[in-house]
Scaffold this motif. Structure first.
Motif, PDB file in Angstrom:
ATOM      1  N   ALA A 290     -66.407 -77.005  16.938  1.00 38.77           N
ATOM      2  CA  ALA A 290     -67.679 -75.975  17.021  1.00 38.77           C
ATOM      3  C   ALA A 290     -68.291 -75.894  15.563  1.00 38.77           C
ATOM      4  N   HIS A 291     -67.423 -75.637  14.466  1.00 38.67           N
ATOM      5  CA  HIS A 291     -67.562 -75.472  13.205  1.00 38.67           C
ATOM      6  C   HIS A 291     -68.367 -76.744  12.416  1.00 38.67           C
ATOM      7  N   TYR A 292     -67.587 -77.810  13.017  1.00 37.99           N
ATOM      8  CA  TYR A 292     -68.172 -79.227  12.474  1.00 37.99           C
ATOM      9  C   TYR A 292     -69.605 -79.488  13.004  1.00 37.99           C
ATOM     10  N   ILE A 293     -69.503 -79.278  14.362  1.00 33.20           N
ATOM     11  CA  ILE A 293     -71.022 -79.363  14.919  1.00 33.20           C
ATOM     12  C   ILE A 293     -72.084 -78.471  14.193  1.00 33.20           C
ATOM     13  N   LYS A 294     -71.627 -77.413  14.042  1.00 29.67           N
ATOM     14  CA  LYS A 294     -72.609 -76.351  13.520  1.00 29.67           C
ATOM     15  C   LYS A 294     -73.265 -76.817  12.024  1.00 29.67           C
ATOM     16  N   ASN A 295     -72.238 -77.525  11.390  1.00 33.04           N
ATOM     17  CA  ASN A 295     -72.660 -77.914  10.154  1.00 33.04           C
ATOM     18  C   ASN A 295     -73.677 -79.309  10.210  1.00 33.04           C
ATOM     19  N   ILE A 296     -73.469 -80.081  11.197  1.00 30.09           N
ATOM     20  CA  ILE A 296     -74.363 -81.396  11.565  1.00 30.09           C
ATOM     21  C   ILE A 296     -75.640 -80.435  11.865  1.00 30.09           C
ATOM     22  N   LEU A 297     -75.704 -79.618  12.822  1.00 28.44           N
ATOM     23  CA  LEU A 297     -76.772 -78.849  13.165  1.00 28.44           C
ATOM     24  C   LEU A 297     -77.903 -78.435  11.933  1.00 28.44           C
ATOM     25  N   ILE A 298     -77.029 -77.672  11.013  1.00 28.47           N
ATOM     26  CA  ILE A 298     -77.673 -77.272   9.917  1.00 28.47           C
ATOM     27  C   ILE A 298     -78.405 -78.330   9.149  1.00 28.47           C
ATOM     28  N   GLY A 299     -77.744 -79.349   9.274  1.00 29.84           N
ATOM     29  CA  GLY A 299     -78.353 -80.520   8.447  1.00 29.84           C
ATOM     30  C   GLY A 299     -79.574 -81.061   9.425  1.00 29.84           C
ATOM     31  N   LEU A 300     -79.504 -81.352  10.363  1.00 24.62           N
ATOM     32  CA  LEU A 300     -80.553 -81.470  11.391  1.00 24.62           C
ATOM     33  C   LEU A 300     -81.784 -80.783  11.379  1.00 24.62           C
ATOM     34  N   LYS A 301     -81.340 -79.399  11.386  1.00 25.88           N
ATOM     35  CA  LYS A 301     -82.531 -78.320  11.243  1.00 25.88           C
ATOM     36  C   LYS A 301     -83.179 -78.450  10.140  1.00 25.88           C
ATOM     37  N   GLY A 302     -82.364 -78.543   9.038  1.00 26.04           N
ATOM     38  CA  GLY A 302     -83.182 -78.556   7.618  1.00 26.04           C
ATOM     39  C   GLY A 302     -83.910 -79.754   7.544  1.00 26.04           C
ATOM     40  N   GLY A 303     -83.292 -80.837   7.945  1.00 29.47           N
ATOM     41  CA  GLY A 303     -84.067 -82.198   8.017  1.00 29.47           C
ATOM     42  C   GLY A 303     -85.446 -82.350   8.742  1.00 29.47           C
ATOM     43  N   SER A 304     -85.485 -81.592  10.001  1.00 25.51           N
ATOM     44  CA  SER A 304     -86.689 -81.389  10.487  1.00 25.51           C
ATOM     45  C   SER A 304     -87.607 -80.645  10.040  1.00 25.51           C
ATOM     46  N   ILE A 330     -76.969 -87.838  11.732  1.00 26.53           N
ATOM     47  CA  ILE A 330     -76.781 -88.484  13.183  1.00 26.53           C
ATOM     48  C   ILE A 330     -75.593 -89.504  13.062  1.00 26.53           C
ATOM     49  N   ALA A 331     -75.491 -89.955  11.757  1.00 28.01           N
ATOM     50  CA  ALA A 331     -74.129 -90.834  11.317  1.00 28.01           C
ATOM     51  C   ALA A 331     -72.966 -90.010  11.353  1.00 28.01           C
ATOM     52  N   ARG A 332     -73.181 -88.509  10.939  1.00 27.57           N
ATOM     53  CA  ARG A 332     -71.905 -87.764  10.997  1.00 27.57           C
ATOM     54  C   ARG A 332     -71.603 -87.275  12.651  1.00 27.57           C
ATOM     55  N   VAL A 333     -72.537 -87.210  13.345  1.00 22.42           N
ATOM     56  CA  VAL A 333     -72.044 -87.158  14.868  1.00 22.42           C
ATOM     57  C   VAL A 333     -71.412 -88.423  15.177  1.00 22.42           C
ATOM     58  N   SER A 334     -71.961 -89.511  14.987  1.00 19.93           N
ATOM     59  CA  SER A 334     -71.341 -90.945  15.340  1.00 19.93           C
ATOM     60  C   SER A 334     -69.830 -90.971  14.709  1.00 19.93           C
ATOM     61  N   ASP A 335     -69.915 -90.697  13.427  1.00 18.91           N
ATOM     62  CA  ASP A 335     -68.215 -90.566  12.892  1.00 18.91           C
ATOM     63  C   ASP A 335     -67.584 -89.571  13.819  1.00 18.91           C
ATOM     64  N   LEU A 336     -68.003 -88.336  14.109  1.00 14.59           N
ATOM     65  CA  LEU A 336     -66.935 -87.517  14.695  1.00 14.59           C
ATOM     66  C   LEU A 336     -66.600 -87.969  15.947  1.00 14.59           C
ATOM     67  N   VAL A 337     -67.826 -88.769  16.943  1.00 13.34           N
ATOM     68  CA  VAL A 337     -67.334 -89.172  18.184  1.00 13.34           C
ATOM     69  C   VAL A 337     -66.236 -90.474  18.047  1.00 13.34           C
ATOM     70  N   GLN A 338     -66.582 -91.164  17.064  1.00 13.23           N
ATOM     71  CA  GLN A 338     -65.611 -92.280  16.615  1.00 13.23           C
ATOM     72  C   GLN A 338     -64.319 -91.791  16.405  1.00 13.23           C
ATOM     73  N   ASP A 339     -64.074 -90.770  15.520  1.00 15.70           N
ATOM     74  CA  ASP A 339     -62.806 -90.181  15.317  1.00 15.70           C
ATOM     75  C   ASP A 339     -62.152 -89.635  16.782  1.00 15.70           C
TER      76      ASP A 339
END
Lengths: 519, 130
Positions: A290-304, A330-339
């Motif tokens: 959840a923590h990691y996904i939250k950080n990705i969301l912060i990035g996505l929100k800022g980007g949008s 998006i790359a971070r999400v894909s890394d996470l899923v890959q891992d």
């Protein structure tokens, strides 16, 4: 020691006085009488322990005095004073129990010896009485003690948390405590001292076998604790731990004793513990994720937000900046899923003949630019004895890249900005068909708490920048490759990761754990 | 006159976002990638306000914050902490350092935990600047 009281009886006053004086000088207390009758009276009154009496006296002679005194107190020492050659009366006196004889005229020396002997006898008798008395007391005490101990042991066996049952040499029950009753599912009275009840009717087959074997081999030690289960008479199945031993006396079997531990509660607790640990692990995993996904969301929100500004103000630079933020995340999400996928999948190493040293050089090539920009010096020392070997290049590449990235992060993370950062990567061929790669940095290092969590899931020291899966994955890859990985670290000084992998020249010699499991 | 705001953060995504928010609200943004660069920019550019991340390579936000608040010529500059670290952890580390160095630093003007909303940030900046 208090000296004995002595009664002197003689019809000749001078002799009484002489003897009395002589004995008093030696420290004795004396009483006197001048004829037999008087002698008996004084004896009754004074209760002396030694009597000196003349044998020849008018009316009541020495022999009668002797008999009378022996009747009153047989333990009195009576010394007879006799005339010379008075054999008959001496013999009678002996028969009546006289202790000793002194000849007239009485000599000091002879008197002293006779009294001493009498005293010695009294003393011995006293000791003997005391001893006998003690002996009786001691036997009583010992009997009490034995009773007490036996009761204590009975109580001990009764109240033991373990089931305890004992048999005689014919395997018939002689002891069965309440806990054993519970496990057996039957009462003491049903099995103890019953001719038709032996271990065959109660114990499960494996325990019977263990006992019979031990008896056959004359084993004189506890049987090893073993887990088994009891199907009791009333049909319940109880998991237990069992031990026991054959009992011997003078090398002959006299019986057997068995100990049972009811594992019902322990098994339940074990199961609960495993469950709760699983739940805790799931909780930790979910919160890390959840923590990691939250950080990705912060990035996505800022980007949008930045893209919105770009659209509204028609600013291409904002569109580009915002969009690249979004793409990075998006790359971070894909890394996470890959891992996550790699972690959840069992991966079989793909062995190839290649040079481990070359893989190290490839990895250094990949990171050297980044290292240079961040002023980190990379050194290498590769063992030329490591030739081509059968390894999975992907495993080594991925693991080393991950460890190198970690090492650089550890340098960048170091608060000591005056340090000259350096990472050295070395390889060594080891004796027992394995090789070792060390990656050593002089970065921030780790405290012991961090070190403990190093290989656990979703634990990251990089804030929101790491998935917390990197080392976990590396460890998994290395272990799937039949290798080991460990870390040695000191806070503020740096960290060394060491990988050991099998060094095998031929592909077909590699052990394949997956295949082995199937066969 | 438009105020100068220095954004110190090692995360490029955060920098881009905060920079855009600041521009949209008529501030002049400057950026620094880490604590060391942050201090240089503070000394050279004399910003009116600093937003500061805590976890950064090369001189963390904890260290930079102390430098700012103990330097007589810089301590008047308001600082807004902008971070994923809880305020409690930040103040605990400051307290430990205070005891160690024997010099106390005040709590930051604002302590915003990521993710931060643009309005929330602008509000904090305006309040800090008076």
């Amino acid at each position: 020691m208090k000296k004995n009281k002595i009664l002197i009886i003689d019809d000749e006053e001078n002799i009484v006085k002489f003897l009395s004086m002589s004995l008093k000088v030696d420290g004795y207390e004396t009483v006197s009488a001048y004829n037999g009758k008087q002698g008996i009276e004084v004896f009754k009154k004074e209760q002396p322990s030694i009597v000196l009496t003349d044998i020849k006296m008018p009316e009541m002679d020495g022999l009668e005095v002797l008999r009378e005194i022996k009747m009153i107190d047989p333990e009195t020492e009576v010394i007879i004073i006799t005339g010379h050659g008075d054999i008959d009366s001496t013999i009678s006196a002996l028969q009546f129990g006289a202790s000793d004889f002194i000849n007239k005229p009485v000599k000091d020396e002879a008197l002293a010896i006779a009294i001493e002997r009498a005293e010695a006898k009294i003393y011995m008798r006293g000791q003997l009485n005391e001893y006998t008395g003690n002996l009786e007391d001691k036997i009583e005490e010992a009997t009490e003690e034995i009773k007490r101990k036996s009761n204590f042991q009975k109580l001990l066996i009764r109240s033991s948390n373990d089931g305890i049952a004992a048999t005689d040499k014919n395997w018939r029950f002689v002891i069965c405590n309440p806990e054993a009753e519970k496990i057996f599912g039957c009462k003491y009275s049903q099995i103890v001292n019953k001719k038709n009840m032996d271990i065959e009717s109660i114990y499960p087959p494996d325990i019977i076998k263990a006992f019979r074997n031990a008896a056959k081999e004359e084993k004189d030690e506890n049987l090893e604790w073993k887990e088994t289960s009891f199907s009791s008479i009333d049909g319940k199945k109880i998991p237990i731990k069992f031990s026991g031993r054959i009992l011997y006396q003078n090398h002959k079997m006299i019986g057997s004793v068995a100990f049972f531990q009811d594992l019902t509660d322990i098994k339940r607790l074990e199961k609960e513990l495993v469950e709760s640990e699983k739940m805790a692990a799931v909780g930790q995993t979910v919160s890390g994720l959840a923590h990691y996904i939250k950080n990705i969301l912060i990035g996505l929100k800022g980007g949008s937000y930045v893209v919105d500004v770009g659209i509204a103000k028609n600013k291409t630079d904002k569109l580009i900046a915002g969009w690249s933020t979004i793409k990075r995340n998006i790359a971070r999400v894909s890394d996470l899923v890959q891992d996550l996928i790699s972690y959840s999948k069992e991966r079989k190493p793909d062995y190839e003949i290649c040079s481990p040293n070359n893989i190290i050089i490839d990895v250094i090539d990949l990171v050297k630019d980044f290292a240079k920009t961040n002023k980190i010096n990379i050194k290498q020392k590769l063992d030329p004895d490591i030739k081509e070997a059968s390894v999975d290049p992907q495993t080594i590449h991925r693991s080393l890249l991950n460890l190198m990235t970690n090492a650089m992060d550890a340098c960048l993370d170091d608060e000591n900005i005056d340090k000259r950062f350096e990472i050295s990567i070395n390889s060594y061929l080891e004796k027992d068909n394995q090789f070792r790669i060390e990656i050593k940095d002089n970065g921030s290092g780790m405290d012991s708490e961090t070190q403990e969590k190093l290989f656990s899931s979703f634990f990251s020291t990089k804030g929101g920048k790491g998935t917390g899966l990197g080392l976990l994955l590396t460890k998994k890859l290395i272990e799937e490759h039949n290798g080991t990985i460990n870390a040695d670290t000191n806070l503020g000084e740096g960290t060394t990761f060491t990988i050991r992998l099998p060094y095998t020249k031929l592909a077909d010699k590699i052990k394949d754990p997956v295949k082995e499991d199937l066969s | 006159m438009n105020k100068k705001v220095l954004v110190v953060d090692d995360d490029p995504d955060v920098r881009t976002f905060i920079l855009t928010v600041l521009e949209e609200n008529n501030f002049i943004p400057i950026v620094a990638h880490d604590g060391v660069e942050g201090l240089e920019k503070i000394e050279n550019e004399k910003p009116d306000l600093v937003t500061l991340d805590v976890l950064m390579p090369r001189g963390s936000g904890i260290r930079l914050y102390r430098k700012l608040k103990t330097d007589p010529s810089l301590k008047h500059i308001p600082v807004i902490m902008l971070t994923g670290i809880a305020l409690k952890s930040f103040m605990r580390s400051q307290k430990t350092l205070s005891e160690f160095q024997g010099e106390k630093v005040p709590a930051p003007d604002f302590y915003l935990e990521k993710p931060v909303e643009p309005d929330e940030l602008i509000d904090a900046i305006n309040k800090s600047l008076g």
